[in-house]
Design an enzyme around this catalytic site. Structure first.
Site, short mmCIF file in Angstrom:
data_model
loop_
_atom_site.label_atom_id
_atom_site.label_comp_id
_atom_site.label_asym_id
_atom_site.label_seq_id
_atom_site.Cartn_x
_atom_site.Cartn_y
_atom_site.Cartn_z
N VAL A 159 11.69 39.53 11.54
CA VAL A 159 11.75 39.09 12.94
C VAL A 159 10.57 38.16 13.24
O VAL A 159 10.70 37.15 13.93
CB VAL A 159 11.74 40.30 13.89
CG1 VAL A 159 11.62 39.86 15.35
CG2 VAL A 159 13.01 41.12 13.70
N ALA A 160 9.41 38.49 12.72
CA ALA A 160 8.22 37.67 12.96
C ALA A 160 8.35 36.30 12.31
O ALA A 160 7.71 35.34 12.74
CB ALA A 160 6.98 38.39 12.42
N GLU A 189 11.48 33.28 17.82
CA GLU A 189 12.51 33.47 18.82
C GLU A 189 12.18 32.80 20.14
O GLU A 189 13.04 32.61 20.99
CB GLU A 189 12.76 34.97 19.06
CG GLU A 189 11.57 35.72 19.61
CD GLU A 189 10.75 36.38 18.51
OE1 GLU A 189 10.09 37.37 18.80
OE2 GLU A 189 10.79 35.88 17.38
N ASP A 204 23.27 -3.68 29.66
CA ASP A 204 24.12 -4.58 30.43
C ASP A 204 23.21 -5.53 31.19
O ASP A 204 22.07 -5.19 31.52
CB ASP A 204 24.97 -3.76 31.40
CG ASP A 204 25.87 -4.62 32.26
OD1 ASP A 204 26.50 -5.53 31.71
OD2 ASP A 204 25.93 -4.38 33.47
N ASN A 237 3.59 32.61 11.76
CA ASN A 237 4.55 33.40 10.99
C ASN A 237 4.19 33.44 9.50
O ASN A 237 4.25 34.49 8.86
CB ASN A 237 5.95 32.81 11.16
CG ASN A 237 6.43 32.90 12.61
OD1 ASN A 237 5.83 33.59 13.41
ND2 ASN A 237 7.50 32.20 12.93
#
Length: 897
Positions: A285-286, A290, A332, A696
């Site tokens: 998870v780390a 997230e 344009d 992480n």
């Protein structure tokens, strides 16, 4: 009726041939029985609607991102290890992100509905010999339309009769000037903008009266063809969306490897199976940031609000950063690079050229002699400009024909009040403008005489003139004088100006009969002057284009206007090179088209499908394309481009709905500010990714490295998740509010396929992670030497948290020193960092928190050691940057051998 099923080039057919093919007598029109049959055959006069995707499917589309799927998996894993709070937080972030995306995209998918709403609700037609007002949806091919100034054309139609009629077609063709209409057929290969005998759905009659027979309705019209192009045009994923998907896949692989290695290592050491599984899952998870979707959303939203303050409205959050890697802006001309307000730029009167200041229909500006001398008496020419017009100016706003607006503004700049002058010399008769005789004449009561004012094509009025106003007054229009005027006419036309001649004549009142043959008086005129009129570039557009070039962006002007006009405007804007017409693309293969588009900066006489081809050709060459526009003809190209930019003031609703950005001030310069914001947004997202992934990687290396050093795992699962939450939270979020760094607009745009995690960036992130792991494990081993395992784990935990405090400054500056003028520029970041430190103090020293996080109180020395060790990640990076700058400067001073 069988003839009607055959494709007919109506513009190349005569009125008689067209009416015969449509089986209608113009003086009578269709009867109710014919209408019923044709309505059954052709269907109602409305645009087809593409079936809408259900709202629930649109919402589910928001979860198709790889990263979103991984985060949902992370929430599930967090729930499995018992961390329901973390699972709930992750799930809430994902749901909030999906809701925001759904809301934005739901609003952006209304282009076809806007096209339908642009249809006039009713139309005036002739049926069974009588005028009748019918709903637009009931129009059928063969209906005879009766149109006047101000009417919106409800279907494509072939002109039968035209009385001084002009139609504004800029929204369809890009032609800045209203187009005169005539029943005379034109060549079969004439482009859309030159089909003067045709009228098209959604264009507007600006003057005169027209009778026309309907040739196409609904999806068979030019507008319907555009609706089909728009419906078939797929929206491409933004570079950011593509890169986040790549990042998500890489992180999924990392998470899978981490779980496997951690679990195998724990089993081999004989650790408790449940504890090993929980730690492995927590570490997985780390490994996944997230907070990334939330940070992306918040960063884009902050950028959206900053851009709104700079007159740029963002409709689709994910597309904001696309401007940061834009390499080409296709713009344009009419209304985007130019004002879309016809302006008198030059005046030839009294035998010399005069310059006219000011833009558009405002009164600001003067008439100046080129040599700085006196202009002479300009009243005769200015009176003609003021009186020979049906348009009106009200507080700088035009009501009526744009060309007449330019003449009225010219009169105002010369000191004439058109409204007051019209009241003083009332109009008693007029000859409306007609494309057959190419002039307009008005007759005004002025005491004992009738003042006739005439404006029209120079060659026509010269043929009807016998005198000219020179420096010394009125003189005979001899051959040399006529040639001088013709030379001046050619010179002004060569500068892409529309040239009008102004002339007059004074008629004794007793000789004039307003009910008589007025055309007989349009002779023996005195030519007062020539006026050069053009739709001028926006004053700020040239500087904005220069800034684009400085930022590595190429600008291409794409217009439906005449090549001569496009070339002149291009030169004024700094867009050099040859002008190419849209028809030149028709016979080219994709490779030749791409090569032509790549090297050219100005395109004229461009149809909607040409604009689409230009955008797609650039995209095939690897360019990230922004397309700006304001007309219906721009909508398909805007939708196909990587980012579509619509004009908020002059833009049609279709264009605004098809675009992803809307400029509320119609200012091309706002695009430059938007590019700066887009680049800043992307850099801030990269800052978060660099910061979060180094955290992480540091956590992963610390946990995986401990067993190899003979140490127990230094973190509990709860501590790992705490680090992830506390540093994914406020500090990371505040990186999205970082101001633009100096020089961000003096570098080329990044490549659209440039990876967020390049290998160069990855090794730096790995270096930060390795430094954190080494420092944390070193502090852990040092504390274990004292024999207190609980204190050692708390010290390692605190050291790792403080590492993030210092590492965030590395993330803020990838190349420059962190200690620069912007060090204290982000107040929100400093508040967040202070909050992190205070929270860590609470976790370490508050008894209830100690029970949750398995911590014990640390001594002041422990805090000092943790701070000193943690600061190494910043100090070592500053040393690396210093060495890089030293060797780069040294290399730049080395002479070339």
């Amino acid at each position: 009726m069988s003839k009607m099923s055959i494709t007919v080039n109506w513009h190349a057919e005569s009125v008689e041939q067209s009416c015969a093919a449509l089986d209608v007598e113009p003086s009578r029109g269709l009867d109710d029985a014919q209408v019923a049959v044709r309505l059954q055959q052709h269907g109602p006069n409305r645009l087809a609607e593409k079936p809408r995707r259900p709202a629930w499917l649109k919402f589910l589309d928001q979860f198709r991102s790889v990263l979103i799927v991984i985060l949902l998996g992370a929430a599930l894993l967090a729930g499995l290890i018992g961390d329901l709070k973390d699972a709930a937080v992750i799930a809430c972030v994902v749901l909030l992100n999906a809701a925001l995306g759904f809301f934005q995209e739901h609003r952006a998918e209304n282009a076809l509905a806007a096209l339908r709403n642009m249809l006039a609700p009713s139309a005036r037609v002739r049926r069974t010999g009588e005028p009748r007002v019918v709903p637009v949806e009931e129009l059928v091919p063969g209906d005879v339309l009766l149109l006047e100034a101000g009417d919106r054309v409800p279907a494509d139609a072939r002109v039968i009769q035209a009385h001084g009629a002009e139609v504004a077609e800029a929204a369809l063709t890009g032609e800045s000037q209203a187009v005169g209409k005539t029943p005379r057929a034109v060549p079969e290969d004439a482009p859309l903008a030159e089909r003067d005998d045709m009228m098209f759905m959604n264009t507007v009659v600006t003057r005169g009266r027209i009778e026309a027979v309907v040739t196409a309705t609904g999806m068979a019209t030019e507008m319907g063809r555009l609706a089909g192009l728009l419906a078939e045009t797929a929206e491409s994923a933004t570079p950011l969306q593509q890169q986040l998907d790549v990042l998500g896949k890489r992180l999924a692989l990392i998470a899978a490897v981490v779980v496997g290695l951690m679990f195998v290592a724990g089993v081999m050491r004989g650790d408790d199976l449940l504890t090993t599984a929980m730690t492995a899952i927590a570490l997985a998870v780390a490994a996944i940031p997230e907070g990334l979707p939330a940070v992306v959303t918040v960063t884009l939203a902050l950028g959206m609000h900053r851009m709104a303050r700079r007159n740029v409205i963002v409709k689709k959050l994910a597309a904001v950063e696309t401007l940061g890697c834009t390499t080409v802006i296709c713009s344009d001309k009419t209304g985007t690079l130019t004002l879309n307000q016809m302006t008198a730029r030059a005046l030839y009167a009294r035998g010399r050229r005069l310059a006219v200041e000011g833009e558009g229909y405002a009164a600001a500006g003067r008439i100046l002699a080129a040599d700085g001398g006196e202009t002479g008496d300009l009243r005769p020419v200015l009176l003609t400009a003021a009186l020979c017009a049906d348009a009106r100016l009200r507080d700088g706003e035009l009501v009526g024909d744009p060309t007449e607006g330019a003449l009225l503004a010219l009169a105002v700049k010369g000191g004439i009040d058109p409204a007051r002058q019209a009241a003083r010399t009332p109009r008693i008769a007029e000859i409306p403008f007609d494309s057959a005789h190419k002039f307009m004449a008005t007759f005004h009561h002025d005491g004992g005489v009738v003042q006739m004012c005439v404006k029209g094509a120079p060659d026509v009025l010269l043929a009807r003139a016998t005198g000219v106003l020179g420096g010394e007054g009125e003189t005979a229009l001899d051959a040399p004088a006529r040639e001088r005027l013709l030379d001046e006419n050619r010179a002004l036309a060569g500068e892409a100006m529309r040239v009008l001649a102004l002339a007059g004549r004074r008629i004794p009142a007793e000789q004039f009969d307003p009910e008589g043959e007025l055309m007989d008086w349009v002779q023996a005129l005195t030519l007062c002057g020539l006026v050069g009129i053009i739709d001028p570039p926006r004053p700020e557009a040239r500087e904005a284009i220069a800034q684009c070039h400085g930022a590595g962006l190429r600008v291409k002007m794409i217009t439906g206007d005449h090549p001569l006009t496009a070339a002149a405007i291009g030169r004024e804007l700094g867009l050099a090179g040859e002008v190419h017409e849209g028809r030149e693309l028709d016979g080219l293969d994709p490779e030749a088209t791409a090569a032509l588009v790549e090297r050219s900066a100005v395109f004229a006489r461009v149809a909607p499908e040409h604009k689409l081809r230009i955008v797609e050709s650039l995209q095939r060459r690897g360019h990230v394309v922004a397309m700006t526009g304001d007309g219906v003809n721009d909508a398909p190209a805007l939708k196909s481009a990587d980012i579509g930019v619509a004009m908020g003031i002059t833009g049609t609703e279709v264009t605004k709905e098809a675009a992803t950005l809307v400029l509320t001030d119609d200012n091309f310069a706002s695009i430059v500010r938007a590019v700066r914001e887009g680049r800043t947004i992307y850099e801030n997202i990269v800052k978060f990714v660099r910061f979060q992934l180094s955290t992480n990687i540091g956590a992963i290396l610390t946990v995986l490295g401990a067993p190899f050093l003979g140490l127990a795992t230094p973190f509990t699962a709860v501590q790992i998740l705490w680090v992830n939450i506390i540093m994914d939270g406020p500090p990371a979020m505040t990186l999205g509010a970082e101001p633009a760094r100096p020089g961000i607009m003096r570098q080329p745009p990044r490549a659209g396929d440039e990876a967020i995690l390049s290998w160069q960036r990855m090794w730096r992130i790995a270096l930060y992670g390795l430094t954190m792991a080494a420092g944390t494990l070193g502090a852990y081993a040092w504390a274990l030497g004292a024999g207190d395992a609980a204190r050692a784990m708390t010290l390692a935990f605190t050291t790792f948290v403080l590492f993030q405090f210092f590492n965030i400054f590395n993330a803020r500056n990838e190349q420059r020193s962190a200690f620069n003028r912007q060090f204290f520029s982000n107040g929100k970041l400093w508040l967040a960092l202070l909050g992190v430190v205070l929270l860590q103090v609470v976790v370490v020293h508050w008894t209830p928190a100690q029970a949750v996080f398995d911590t014990v109180a640390l001594t002041p020395l422990d805090w000092l050691v943790a701070t000193a060790v943690a600061s190494s990640v910043l100090l070592l990076e500053e040393l690396r940057k210093l060495l890089v700058r030293f060797f780069v400067r040294r290399e730049s001073r080395t002479p070339f051998l």
